[in-house]
Design an enzyme around this catalytic site. Structure first.
Site, PDB file in Angstrom:
ATOM      1  N   LYS A 230       0.862  -1.184   0.000  1.00 38.43           N
ATOM      2  CA  LYS A 230       0.000   0.000   0.000  1.00 38.43           C
ATOM      3  C   LYS A 230       0.897   1.232   0.000  1.00 38.43           C
ATOM      4  O   LYS A 230       1.954   1.245   0.657  1.00 38.43           O
ATOM      5  CB  LYS A 230      -0.873   0.002   1.268  1.00 38.43           C
ATOM      6  CG  LYS A 230      -1.619   1.306   1.529  1.00 38.43           C
ATOM      7  CD  LYS A 230      -2.646   1.597   0.447  1.00 38.43           C
ATOM      8  CE  LYS A 230      -3.302   2.966   0.632  1.00 38.43           C
ATOM      9  NZ  LYS A 230      -4.186   3.289  -0.512  1.00 38.43           N
TER      10      LYS A 230
ATOM     11  N   SER B  86     -12.513   5.977  -1.992  1.00 35.01           N
ATOM     12  CA  SER B  86     -11.874   7.208  -1.532  1.00 35.01           C
ATOM     13  C   SER B  86     -11.233   6.887  -0.187  1.00 35.01           C
ATOM     14  O   SER B  86     -11.642   7.397   0.863  1.00 35.01           O
ATOM     15  CB  SER B  86     -12.890   8.340  -1.399  1.00 35.01           C
ATOM     16  OG  SER B  86     -12.214   9.548  -1.051  1.00 35.01           O
TER      17      SER B  86
ATOM     18  N   CYS C 225      -2.534   9.778  -6.288  1.00 29.38           N
ATOM     19  CA  CYS C 225      -3.638   9.531  -5.365  1.00 29.38           C
ATOM     20  C   CYS C 225      -4.683  10.629  -5.543  1.00 29.38           C
ATOM     21  O   CYS C 225      -4.373  11.822  -5.444  1.00 29.38           O
ATOM     22  CB  CYS C 225      -3.172   9.526  -3.913  1.00 29.38           C
ATOM     23  SG  CYS C 225      -4.575   9.222  -2.789  1.00 29.38           S
TER      24      CYS C 225
ATOM     25  N   LYS D  30       3.740   5.790 -10.489  1.00 29.04           N
ATOM     26  CA  LYS D  30       2.342   5.443 -10.760  1.00 29.04           C
ATOM     27  C   LYS D  30       1.638   6.710 -11.194  1.00 29.04           C
ATOM     28  O   LYS D  30       1.602   7.710 -10.440  1.00 29.04           O
ATOM     29  CB  LYS D  30       1.713   4.871  -9.490  1.00 29.04           C
ATOM     30  CG  LYS D  30       0.247   4.446  -9.619  1.00 29.04           C
ATOM     31  CD  LYS D  30       0.102   3.206 -10.443  1.00 29.04           C
ATOM     32  CE  LYS D  30      -1.306   2.638 -10.407  1.00 29.04           C
ATOM     33  NZ  LYS D  30      -1.626   1.915  -9.150  1.00 29.04           N
TER      34      LYS D  30
ATOM     35  N   GLY E 258      -5.381  -1.696 -14.701  1.00 27.57           N
ATOM     36  CA  GLY E 258      -6.700  -1.126 -14.958  1.00 27.57           C
ATOM     37  C   GLY E 258      -7.604  -2.027 -15.759  1.00 27.57           C
ATOM     38  O   GLY E 258      -7.306  -2.346 -16.905  1.00 27.57           O
ATOM     39  N   GLY E 259      -8.709  -2.445 -15.128  1.00 25.85           N
ATOM     40  CA  GLY E 259      -9.781  -3.110 -15.858  1.00 25.85           C
ATOM     41  C   GLY E 259      -9.582  -4.570 -16.164  1.00 25.85           C
ATOM     42  O   GLY E 259     -10.308  -5.134 -16.981  1.00 25.85           O
TER      43      GLY E 259
HETATM   44  O1  LIG Z   1      -7.505   6.619  -1.550  1.00 26.61           O
HETATM   45  C1  LIG Z   1      -6.426   5.986  -1.680  1.00 26.61           C
HETATM   46  O2  LIG Z   1      -5.700   5.588  -0.721  1.00 26.61           O
HETATM   47  C2  LIG Z   1      -6.006   5.749  -3.098  1.00 26.61           C
HETATM   48  N1  LIG Z   1      -6.974   5.356  -3.965  1.00 26.61           N
HETATM   49  C3  LIG Z   1      -6.727   5.203  -5.317  1.00 26.61           C
HETATM   50  O3  LIG Z   1      -7.605   4.832  -6.103  1.00 26.61           O
HETATM   51  N2  LIG Z   1      -5.460   5.435  -5.778  1.00 26.61           N
HETATM   52  C4  LIG Z   1      -4.457   5.821  -4.972  1.00 26.61           C
HETATM   53  O4  LIG Z   1      -3.308   6.024  -5.457  1.00 26.61           O
HETATM   54  C5  LIG Z   1      -4.726   5.978  -3.573  1.00 26.61           C
HETATM   55 CL1  LIG Z   1      -3.435   6.445  -2.508  1.00 26.61          CL
END
Ligand SMILES: O=C(O)c1[nH]c(=O)[nH]c(=O)c1Cl
Length: 311
Positions: A44, A69, A130, A164, A249-250
């Site tokens: 993570k 989120s 993010c 990323k 993705g997907g």
């Molecule tokens: O809300 C999140 O932790 C989150 N959620 C995402 O969809 N992508 C990210 O890079 C992150 Cl860091």
């Protein structure tokens, strides 16, 4: 038939792994991915200090994928460096990814100094995308910020590092960001992160699905695949061959994995489908990819990687 691949000079027995943020928050989850058919794991996205993240509900499955989120909940970089340090000792010869993200350049540098001071021997993934920290923009959409960050990062950090990125939706944007990225010794670019700030609605309840940010959140799953494939294909054509590509993705089945590789991906990551199906998904996706390769007569992924035909 082999689905092995290589990233930054490291060899992997498979070309499918988790996407940062999914099945990688705790030691228990990382253990499960480590013991699965996944090529390896990425942690993570870690911050300097632990974070609770956003209020719940903050993730929801939807008809064609997911919305989240989370708000960067994580145990802090030290926790993940400790976990990977142990994993490196237990399974030497396997390469792990640590994802990290700061809220400014200074924090990014502090995180990398912490990595340098550890016994980490794997690959760093710097998350520039993010979408869910209230008040913080997705760095990947600020090209000046990306330039400043990468200049500072590569002044300091010499070990393998990828980034990323958020999805881009304009060919000129691909040209502009690729011209910036080509200036740096990136190990890879990982495209794409979720589509930021989508909104999913429960018509029966006449309500949004998640609590943070009035229900706005990152969109993942099947909705994302055309955008993900476009970003992989666009970057493959624009980036120096020294910069590899991770496609995210997907992905729902082996054919989707095949499509990412056809567009130019050297490794494929899965998020939503892993969240929904658990770590058994890696065995299924690997089996399905091998079936597609067998049917087409491919013995290894380099035989079709980046070979997408245009008309
Ligand atoms: O809300 C999140 O932790 C989150 N959620 C995402 O969809 N992508 C990210 O890079 C992150 Cl860091």
């Amino acid at each position: 038939i082999s689905t092995r691949t290589h990233i930054a000079g490291f060899n992997f027995d498979n070309c499918i792994m988790n996407a940062a943020g999914v099945y990688d928050y705790s030691a228990e989850e990382l253990d499960a991915v480590q013991q699965s058919a996944a090529a390896t794991f990425v942690t993570k996205s870690a911050t300097l200090v632990p974070r609770e993240g956003n209020p719940e509900p903050r993730y929801c499955n939807t008809p064609y994928g997911s919305i989240n989120s989370m708000g960067l909940p994580n145990f802090g970089l030290a926790y993940y460096l400790d976990y990977v340090s142990a994993a490196q000792r237990q399974v030497p010869g396997k390469t792990y990814f640590v994802s990290l993200t700061g809220f400014n350049v200074e924090e990014d540098i502090a995180l990398l100094r912490q990595v340098q001071a550890s016994d980490f021997e794997g690959i760093v993934e710097l998350n520039l995308s993010c979408p869910n920290v209230p008040g913080k923009p997705q760095t990947g959409y600020d090209f000046e910020a990306v330039t400043r960050i990468l200049e500072a990062v590569f002044d300091l950090y010499r070990a393998p590092l990828g980034i990323k990125l958020p999805p881009y939706f304009d060919l000129v944007h691909f040209d502009q960001i690729a011209a910036i990225l080509n200036r740096f010794p990136l190990a890879y670019v990982n495209s794409v992160n979720s589509i930021g700030n989508g909104l999913c609605v429960d018509a029966a309840a006449e309500s949004v699905l998640i609590k943070p940010k009035q229900g706005f959140g990152g969109i993942g799953g099947a909705y994302l695949k055309p955008t993900a494939l476009a970003n992989v294909f666009a970057f493959r054509q624009r980036l120096n061959s020294s910069i590899q590509i991770i496609g995210t993705g997907g992905v729902q089945n082996g054919t989707d994995v095949f499509e990412h590789i056809l567009c130019g991906a050297d490794m494929v990551q899965v998020g939503t489908v892993l969240h929904q199906e658990g770590v058994a998904v890696f065995e299924r996706l690997t089996r399905e990819l091998k079936a597609v390769m067998a049917q087409k007569g491919y013995g290894g992924i380099d035989e079709f990687k980046g070979r997408l035909k245009t008309l």
